[in-house]
Design a protein around this motif. Structure first.
Motif, PDB file in Angstrom:
ATOM      1  N   ALA A 229       7.483  -1.931   6.448  1.00  0.00           N
ATOM      2  CA  ALA A 229       8.442  -1.406   5.469  1.00  0.00           C
ATOM      3  C   ALA A 229       8.351   0.109   5.355  1.00  0.00           C
ATOM      4  N   ALA A 230       8.427   0.774   6.494  1.00  0.00           N
ATOM      5  CA  ALA A 230       8.382   2.233   6.545  1.00  0.00           C
ATOM      6  C   ALA A 230       9.521   2.720   7.423  1.00  0.00           C
TER       7      ALA A 230
ATOM      8  N   ARG B 152      10.642   5.065  10.876  1.00  0.00           N
ATOM      9  CA  ARG B 152      10.050   5.351  12.186  1.00  0.00           C
ATOM     10  C   ARG B 152       9.321   6.693  12.247  1.00  0.00           C
ATOM     11  N   PRO B 153       9.870   7.807  11.711  1.00  0.00           N
ATOM     12  CA  PRO B 153       9.124   9.072  11.782  1.00  0.00           C
ATOM     13  C   PRO B 153       7.763   9.009  11.100  1.00  0.00           C
ATOM     14  N   SER B 154       7.676   8.249   9.992  1.00  0.00           N
ATOM     15  CA  SER B 154       6.399   8.115   9.294  1.00  0.00           C
ATOM     16  C   SER B 154       5.380   7.364  10.139  1.00  0.00           C
ATOM     17  N   VAL B 155       5.855   6.352  10.869  1.00  0.00           N
ATOM     18  CA  VAL B 155       4.959   5.597  11.747  1.00  0.00           C
ATOM     19  C   VAL B 155       4.460   6.485  12.879  1.00  0.00           C
ATOM     20  N   THR B 156       5.330   7.290  13.434  1.00  0.00           N
ATOM     21  CA  THR B 156       4.931   8.211  14.503  1.00  0.00           C
ATOM     22  C   THR B 156       3.841   9.155  14.019  1.00  0.00           C
ATOM     23  N   LEU B 157       4.019   9.729  12.828  1.00  0.00           N
ATOM     24  CA  LEU B 157       3.010  10.636  12.259  1.00  0.00           C
ATOM     25  C   LEU B 157       1.699   9.905  11.988  1.00  0.00           C
ATOM     26  N   SER B 158       1.796   8.682  11.481  1.00  0.00           N
ATOM     27  CA  SER B 158       0.587   7.921  11.170  1.00  0.00           C
ATOM     28  C   SER B 158      -0.186   7.556  12.429  1.00  0.00           C
TER      29      SER B 158
ATOM     30  N   VAL C  95       0.270  10.061   4.525  1.00  0.00           N
ATOM     31  CA  VAL C  95       1.543  10.172   5.225  1.00  0.00           C
ATOM     32  C   VAL C  95       2.581   9.469   4.354  1.00  0.00           C
ATOM     33  N   LYS C  96       3.586  10.214   3.922  1.00  0.00           N
ATOM     34  CA  LYS C  96       4.613   9.647   3.060  1.00  0.00           C
ATOM     35  C   LYS C  96       5.764   9.102   3.894  1.00  0.00           C
ATOM     36  N   SER C  97       6.406   8.074   3.348  1.00  0.00           N
ATOM     37  CA  SER C  97       7.517   7.481   4.059  1.00  0.00           C
ATOM     38  C   SER C  97       8.709   8.428   4.073  1.00  0.00           C
ATOM     39  N   THR C  98       9.387   8.454   5.208  1.00  0.00           N
ATOM     40  CA  THR C  98      10.604   9.255   5.341  1.00  0.00           C
ATOM     41  C   THR C  98      11.787   8.394   4.938  1.00  0.00           C
TER      42      THR C  98
ATOM     43  N   HIS D  14       0.842  -1.194   0.000  1.00  0.00           N
ATOM     44  CA  HIS D  14       0.000   0.000   0.000  1.00  0.00           C
ATOM     45  C   HIS D  14       0.877   1.245   0.000  1.00  0.00           C
ATOM     46  N   ALA D  15       0.486   2.214  -0.819  1.00  0.00           N
ATOM     47  CA  ALA D  15       1.299   3.425  -0.964  1.00  0.00           C
ATOM     48  C   ALA D  15       1.281   4.281   0.296  1.00  0.00           C
ATOM     49  N   ARG D  16       0.155   4.325   0.967  1.00  0.00           N
ATOM     50  CA  ARG D  16       0.019   5.192   2.136  1.00  0.00           C
ATOM     51  C   ARG D  16       0.509   4.487   3.391  1.00  0.00           C
ATOM     52  N   ILE D  17       1.343   5.178   4.148  1.00  0.00           N
ATOM     53  CA  ILE D  17       1.884   4.598   5.375  1.00  0.00           C
ATOM     54  C   ILE D  17       0.779   4.398   6.406  1.00  0.00           C
ATOM     55  N   ASP D  18      -0.164   5.352   6.495  1.00  0.00           N
ATOM     56  CA  ASP D  18      -1.237   5.200   7.476  1.00  0.00           C
ATOM     57  C   ASP D  18      -2.115   4.000   7.152  1.00  0.00           C
ATOM     58  N   ALA D  19      -2.311   3.720   5.846  1.00  0.00           N
ATOM     59  CA  ALA D  19      -3.089   2.544   5.455  1.00  0.00           C
ATOM     60  C   ALA D  19      -2.348   1.262   5.835  1.00  0.00           C
ATOM     61  N   ARG D  20      -1.053   1.237   5.572  1.00  0.00           N
ATOM     62  CA  ARG D  20      -0.260   0.061   5.947  1.00  0.00           C
ATOM     63  C   ARG D  20      -0.358  -0.198   7.449  1.00  0.00           C
ATOM     64  N   LEU D  21      -0.194   0.864   8.212  1.00  0.00           N
ATOM     65  CA  LEU D  21      -0.198   0.724   9.664  1.00  0.00           C
ATOM     66  C   LEU D  21      -1.546   0.235  10.162  1.00  0.00           C
ATOM     67  N   TRP D  22      -2.618   0.816   9.637  1.00  0.00           N
ATOM     68  CA  TRP D  22      -3.965   0.445  10.065  1.00  0.00           C
ATOM     69  C   TRP D  22      -4.254  -1.028   9.759  1.00  0.00           C
ATOM     70  N   LEU D  23      -3.887  -1.461   8.549  1.00  0.00           N
ATOM     71  CA  LEU D  23      -4.096  -2.854   8.168  1.00  0.00           C
ATOM     72  C   LEU D  23      -3.236  -3.793   9.021  1.00  0.00           C
TER      73      LEU D  23
END
Length: 248
Positions: free
Chosen positions: A195-196, A198-204, A241-244, A153-162
């Motif tokens: 596969a992201a 850490r800063p992107s996960v924090t934002l998501s 949220v884009k990956s850093t 999935h392109a979106r980090i927030d979508a990846r995290l949620w799933l």
């Protein structure tokens, strides 16, 4: 101190679900194993596996362990929990054309049963046990495949949620407030899982919390509302949220 000895079929009843009486009683008496306790923190899997070499390996009875592999600051992680089998091949990547460093961390204090060569001999009259262990290995491979699909999935927030809902299938506990994930899921661990960075996960996490899709309480995550459905990751309309990136 003498090691704890347990009846494996009592600790893990699923292994005996196709064994019927009178063989079940005999299987319970024969299939016993020693147990090692593993505290939180880093873990030397190679040393721990020595007593089980030549056998099935170490069977996770309780707890959660993270197996992390990678190179050049790019890593993937696999979570192992009750019912999973850890073998020598899991501990390192020796002999691989592209060697990856493998490290282990205990996320939740674990109890591991040593299924050594003696256990293999004693359980041989009960092939149903080996069949169940093989089925779990297949399920473990499927679980890794699901995480690979989530990472597409392109979106980090979508990846995290799933990924969080996928973890909830196994580790979640339904509460009046939502589905509780009682795991110490650090941002770094979640980043490796999807596969992201850490800063992107924090934002998501912050974004999903603002949207009312999760809450963070006492170091755990509570998933709120309904799980994602086909074609709906639950993040429609939210800013992506884009990956850093990180140095290669």
């Amino acid at each position: 101190m003498n090691p704890e000895i347990v009846t494996i079929l009592d600790e893990d009843p699923d292994l005996s679900r196709t064994i019927t009486e009178p063989r079940l009683g005999a299987a319970r008496r024969e299939c016993r194993a020693s147990v090692i306790d593993v505290p939180l923190g880093s873990w030397d899997a190679q040393s721990a596996l020595v007593p089980a070499r030549g056998g099935y390996g170490l069977l996770v009875l309780d707890g959660v362990l993270a197996r992390r592999a990678g190179r050049r600051r790019r890593h993937g992680v696999e979570l192992l929990g009750p019912g999973d089998l850890i073998r020598t091949e899991d501990a390192a990547a020796d002999g691989a054309t592209l060697p990856f460093a493998v490290t282990w961390r205990v996320v939740e204090s674990a109890r591991l049963a040593v299924l050594d060569t003696g256990f293999v001999r004693r359980s041989a009259p009960y092939p149903e046990i080996g069949v169940r262990l093989m089925a779990r290995a297949t399920g473990r491979a499927r679980n890794v495949l699901v995480h690979l699909a989530i990472a597409q999935h392109a979106r980090i927030d979508a990846r995290l949620w799933l990924a969080l809902w996928h973890l909830a299938d196994r580790y979640g506990r339904v509460t009046p407030d939502g589905v509780l994930l009682p795991l110490r899921l650090t941002h770094e661990l979640l980043a490796d899982l999807i596969a992201a960075q850490r800063p992107s996960v924090t934002l998501s996490l912050q974004q999903l919390e603002r949207q009312g899709r999760l809450a963070r309480r006492d170091g755990s995550i509570v998933l709120l509302g309904d799980p994602p459905t086909e074609g709906n990751t639950g993040t429609t309309g939210a800013p992506a949220v884009k990956s850093t990136s990180s140095p290669a």
